[in-house]
Design an enzyme around this catalytic site. Structure first.
Site, PDB file in Angstrom:
ATOM      1  N   GLY A  33     -12.836 -13.040  -6.128  1.00  0.00           N
ATOM      2  CA  GLY A  33     -13.685 -13.553  -7.034  1.00  0.00           C
ATOM      3  C   GLY A  33     -15.028 -13.134  -7.344  1.00  0.00           C
ATOM      4  CB  CYS A 180      -0.999 -17.739  -1.494  1.00  0.00           C
ATOM      5  SG  CYS A 180       0.424 -17.301  -2.006  1.00  0.00           S
ATOM      6  CE  LYS A 327      -8.212 -24.899  -2.954  1.00  0.00           C
ATOM      7  NZ  LYS A 327      -8.945 -24.976  -4.039  1.00  0.00           N
ATOM      8  CB  THR A 328      -2.861 -17.434  -6.350  1.00  0.00           C
ATOM      9  OG1 THR A 328      -3.233 -17.565  -7.543  1.00  0.00           O
ATOM     10  CG2 THR A 328      -1.975 -18.300  -5.954  1.00  0.00           C
ATOM     11  CB  ALA A 330      -2.301 -14.479  -9.651  1.00  0.00           C
ATOM     12  CB  CYS A 365       3.259 -18.663  -6.336  1.00  0.00           C
ATOM     13  SG  CYS A 365       3.204 -18.780  -4.570  1.00  0.00           S
TER      14      CYS A 365
HETATM   15  P1  FAD Z   1     -11.572 -14.546  -0.847  1.00  0.00           P
HETATM   16  O1  FAD Z   1     -11.139 -13.251  -1.402  1.00  0.00           O
HETATM   17  O2  FAD Z   1     -11.055 -14.934   0.428  1.00  0.00           O
HETATM   18  O3  FAD Z   1     -13.085 -14.019  -0.519  1.00  0.00           O
HETATM   19  C1  FAD Z   1     -14.162 -15.034  -0.059  1.00  0.00           C
HETATM   20  C2  FAD Z   1     -15.202 -13.951   0.386  1.00  0.00           C
HETATM   21  O4  FAD Z   1     -16.418 -14.932   0.656  1.00  0.00           O
HETATM   22  C3  FAD Z   1     -14.988 -13.251   1.680  1.00  0.00           C
HETATM   23  O5  FAD Z   1     -15.431 -11.786   1.538  1.00  0.00           O
HETATM   24  C4  FAD Z   1     -15.940 -13.930   2.779  1.00  0.00           C
HETATM   25  O6  FAD Z   1     -16.325 -12.993   3.818  1.00  0.00           O
HETATM   26  C5  FAD Z   1     -17.046 -14.319   2.025  1.00  0.00           C
HETATM   27  N1  FAD Z   1     -17.785 -15.633   2.574  1.00  0.00           N
HETATM   28  C6  FAD Z   1     -17.215 -16.713   3.381  1.00  0.00           C
HETATM   29  N2  FAD Z   1     -18.181 -17.518   3.531  1.00  0.00           N
HETATM   30  C7  FAD Z   1     -19.600 -16.901   3.104  1.00  0.00           C
HETATM   31  C8  FAD Z   1     -20.802 -17.255   3.207  1.00  0.00           C
HETATM   32  N3  FAD Z   1     -21.112 -18.416   3.866  1.00  0.00           N
HETATM   33  N4  FAD Z   1     -21.705 -16.594   2.385  1.00  0.00           N
HETATM   34  C9  FAD Z   1     -21.280 -15.493   2.024  1.00  0.00           C
HETATM   35  N5  FAD Z   1     -19.926 -14.823   1.961  1.00  0.00           N
HETATM   36  C10 FAD Z   1     -19.019 -15.785   2.638  1.00  0.00           C
HETATM   37  N6  FAD Z   1      -2.752 -14.721  -4.115  1.00  0.00           N
HETATM   38  C11 FAD Z   1      -1.956 -14.091  -5.048  1.00  0.00           C
HETATM   39  O7  FAD Z   1      -2.143 -14.096  -6.028  1.00  0.00           O
HETATM   40  N7  FAD Z   1      -0.648 -13.625  -4.840  1.00  0.00           N
HETATM   41  C12 FAD Z   1      -0.280 -13.561  -3.657  1.00  0.00           C
HETATM   42  O8  FAD Z   1       1.122 -13.286  -3.263  1.00  0.00           O
HETATM   43  C13 FAD Z   1      -0.759 -14.276  -2.492  1.00  0.00           C
HETATM   44  N8  FAD Z   1      -0.562 -14.284  -1.145  1.00  0.00           N
HETATM   45  C14 FAD Z   1      -1.403 -14.716  -0.286  1.00  0.00           C
HETATM   46  C15 FAD Z   1      -0.888 -14.647   1.096  1.00  0.00           C
HETATM   47  C16 FAD Z   1      -1.588 -14.854   2.390  1.00  0.00           C
HETATM   48  C17 FAD Z   1      -1.167 -14.691   3.655  1.00  0.00           C
HETATM   49  C18 FAD Z   1      -2.984 -15.014   1.957  1.00  0.00           C
HETATM   50  C19 FAD Z   1      -3.910 -15.352   3.155  1.00  0.00           C
HETATM   51  C20 FAD Z   1      -3.360 -15.177   0.723  1.00  0.00           C
HETATM   52  C21 FAD Z   1      -2.696 -14.992  -0.269  1.00  0.00           C
HETATM   53  N9  FAD Z   1      -3.112 -15.072  -1.757  1.00  0.00           N
HETATM   54  C22 FAD Z   1      -2.129 -14.471  -2.774  1.00  0.00           C
HETATM   55  C23 FAD Z   1      -4.473 -15.641  -1.944  1.00  0.00           C
HETATM   56  C24 FAD Z   1      -5.721 -14.958  -2.537  1.00  0.00           C
HETATM   57  O9  FAD Z   1      -5.607 -14.039  -1.457  1.00  0.00           O
HETATM   58  C25 FAD Z   1      -6.805 -15.801  -2.567  1.00  0.00           C
HETATM   59  O10 FAD Z   1      -6.570 -16.830  -3.495  1.00  0.00           O
HETATM   60  C26 FAD Z   1      -7.830 -15.146  -3.062  1.00  0.00           C
HETATM   61  O11 FAD Z   1      -8.220 -13.964  -2.221  1.00  0.00           O
HETATM   62  C27 FAD Z   1      -9.104 -16.117  -3.402  1.00  0.00           C
HETATM   63  O12 FAD Z   1     -10.423 -15.196  -3.879  1.00  0.00           O
HETATM   64  P2  FAD Z   1     -11.842 -15.726  -3.346  1.00  0.00           P
HETATM   65  O13 FAD Z   1     -12.870 -14.791  -3.876  1.00  0.00           O
HETATM   66  O14 FAD Z   1     -11.875 -17.339  -3.684  1.00  0.00           O
HETATM   67  O15 FAD Z   1     -11.779 -15.753  -1.772  1.00  0.00           O
END
Ligand code: FAD
Length: 421
Positions: A33, A180, A327-328, A330, A365
């Site tokens: 994100g 996911c 939560k994905t 996508a 998903c």
């Molecule tokens: P993240 O991408 O997790 O990023 C969060 C970032 O914040 C990380 O870099 C972390 O280091 C940083 N952070 C954490 N705490 C702090 C802090 N206190 N201060 C500063 N930085 C911090 N999605 C799909 O669309 N399709 C799929 O098939 C799918 N399969 C999945 C399978 C698995 C096993 C997993 C684990 C996830 C899957 N996902 C899938 C979900 C997808 O990866 C997440 O929904 C997505 O990465 C969310 O993005 P985000 O930016 O919210 O979090």
């Protein structure tokens, strides 16, 4: 951690921790994100003053971890250096955010540094609560207990599935929101297929143990997956969540969610655990979070504009946000342009009225149902199906598997993270 140099990698120009105390936009989290929103803001407004607070030197494409667990990819394919995905022109503060004061518009970091902002984008993802199941932290990766919800562990899953010689296999899904929601069963379908190929399936019982009341919440996909459960002889244990692992006895304890339910103690030979998950502490302990109700602790945002209801200069994106959809990554792809567009509108002195960008809850998903087979579930708020393709997406298809395996990773690295998709 902090340095005072400017890192130059090829074309990229990213300032690392050069120590400024205020930025127009501060983004907490350089994951899916955070990086996507930063890229989109910079595409819309060249030279915008943006800082990303991110402690990790690595960035992960987590959707690949399911395929890593199935032995289809090595784990390294899911990882790139954080600096290689940081958009040109942002300041990277290589630290952890520990506190947000939205009234004073300040984020505090682990070293005690205070960073002021005009606009804040909260994108730290969620926290995996490995301690939320008794015995899990100490056992995961050993004695038949494994999980794809971690970069290192995903490879151990593959090893265990490939070495499994039959017995009782459990695949769990917890009572908390998770990232996911389909992943706990995707790895089960891969295991089922693999064990049939390896000829150990006839001496194996597979159980999907979930806190949910159904295998999948979206109509159409629910029925299709129920048929598969039947056809592939999968047992189910609904409305139960894993609360304890007793590794010596190889027992898993499942607590009931229904008031009249009973605790189940099951013997396992292989236990794939999807751990409970929660919002990061610095969010749940702040006024950014819902103070009560079902979404307690998760970040409070308008579910359409993604703006905080009390702080118009604060937006949330990704797993941290309390949104009634899956939560994905996508979902993030659809949320990021809404956050970037609405932030710029407010920055230009506007309010978020009828012309605001609106998120419709889209999430997707890709349910891998075997090696070479996948059901692509796409839906929005209220579990409304939102198919992309002009065919019945509730059917298992090879083409959708090819899309996940070969199409989506380059889309992620080359387009989405660069703000182009
Ligand atoms: P993240 O991408 O997790 O990023 C969060 C970032 O914040 C990380 O870099 C972390 O280091 C940083 N952070 C954490 N705490 C702090 C802090 N206190 N201060 C500063 N930085 C911090 N999605 C799909 O669309 N399709 C799929 O098939 C799918 N399969 C999945 C399978 C698995 C096993 C997993 C684990 C996830 C899957 N996902 C899938 C979900 C997808 O990866 C997440 O929904 C997505 O990465 C969310 O993005 P985000 O930016 O919210 O979090």
């Amino acid at each position: 951690m902090e340095t005072t140099r400017t890192e130059i990698t090829g074309e990229s120009h990213v300032g690392i921790g050069v120590g400024r105390t205020h930025h127009e936009v501060v983004i907490i989290g350089g994951g899916t994100g955070g990086i996507t929103v930063a890229s989109q803001l910079l595409r819309a407004r060249e030279g915008m003053d943006i800082a990303v607070i991110e402690p990790s030197t690595e960035h992960y494409y987590q959707p690949l971890w399911t395929l890593v667990g199935g032995g289809i990819y090595p784990k390294e394919r899911s990882r790139r250096s954080e600096i290689s995905v940081m958009p040109d022109g942002v300041e990277w503060i290589r630290e952890r955010a520990t506190h947000v004061d939205p009234d004073r518009q300040i984020v505090e970091t682990g070293s005690g540094r205070k960073v002021g902002y005009d606009f804040l984008v909260v994108a730290p993802g969620l926290t995996i609560d490995w301690g939320g199941v008794k015995g899990l932290k100490e056992t995961v990766g050993r004695n038949g207990v494994c999980s794809i919800y971690d970069y290192e562990q995903a490879e151990v899953v593959s090893q265990m599935l490939h070495e499994f010689e039959g017995g009782e296999a459990y695949f769990t899904s917890p009572a908390t929101p998770i990232k996911c929601g389909g992943a706990p069963q995707k790895i089960m379908w891969l295991a089922d297929d693999l064990w049939r190929r390896r000829k150990v399936r006839d001496r194996t019982e597979i159980t999907f143990a979930t806190a949910g009341t159904v295998i999948f919440g979206v109509p159409g996909f629910k029925e299709a997956l129920e048929e598969l459960v039947e056809e592939r002889e999968i047992h189910t244990l609904f409305e139960h969540h894993l609360v304890e692992i007793r590794p010596e006895q190889r027992e898993a304890v499942f607590a009931p969610l229904a008031p009249d339910g009973e605790t189940e103690v099951r013997s396992y030979d292989l236990l794939h655990v999807t751990p409970p998950m929660k919002a990061p502490d610095f969010v749940s302990g702040s006024t950014l979070a819902h103070a009560e109700g079902e979404s307690k602790g998760w970040m409070n945002v308008d579910i359409h504009t993604l703006q905080h209801p009390d702080y118009p200069n604060v937006f949330g994106v990704g797993d941290v946000a309390a949104l009634p959809t899956a939560k994905t990554g996508a979902a993030v792809r659809k949320q990021a342009p809404v956050v970037a567009g609405n932030l710029l509108r407010v920055a230009d002195g506007g309010t978020l009225g009828d012309d605001a960008s609106r998120y419709d809850g889209y999430s997707s998903c890709p349910i891998v149902t075997g090696y070479g087979r996948l059901i692509l579930a796409e839906f929005g708020y209220d579990n409304e199906p939102m198919p992309t393709f002009p065919f019945d997406q509730t059917k298992e298809r090879r083409s959708m598997y090819i899309l996940k395996k070969y199409g989506l990773p380059p889309l992620y690295w080359n387009l989405m993270l660069k703000g182009r998709a």
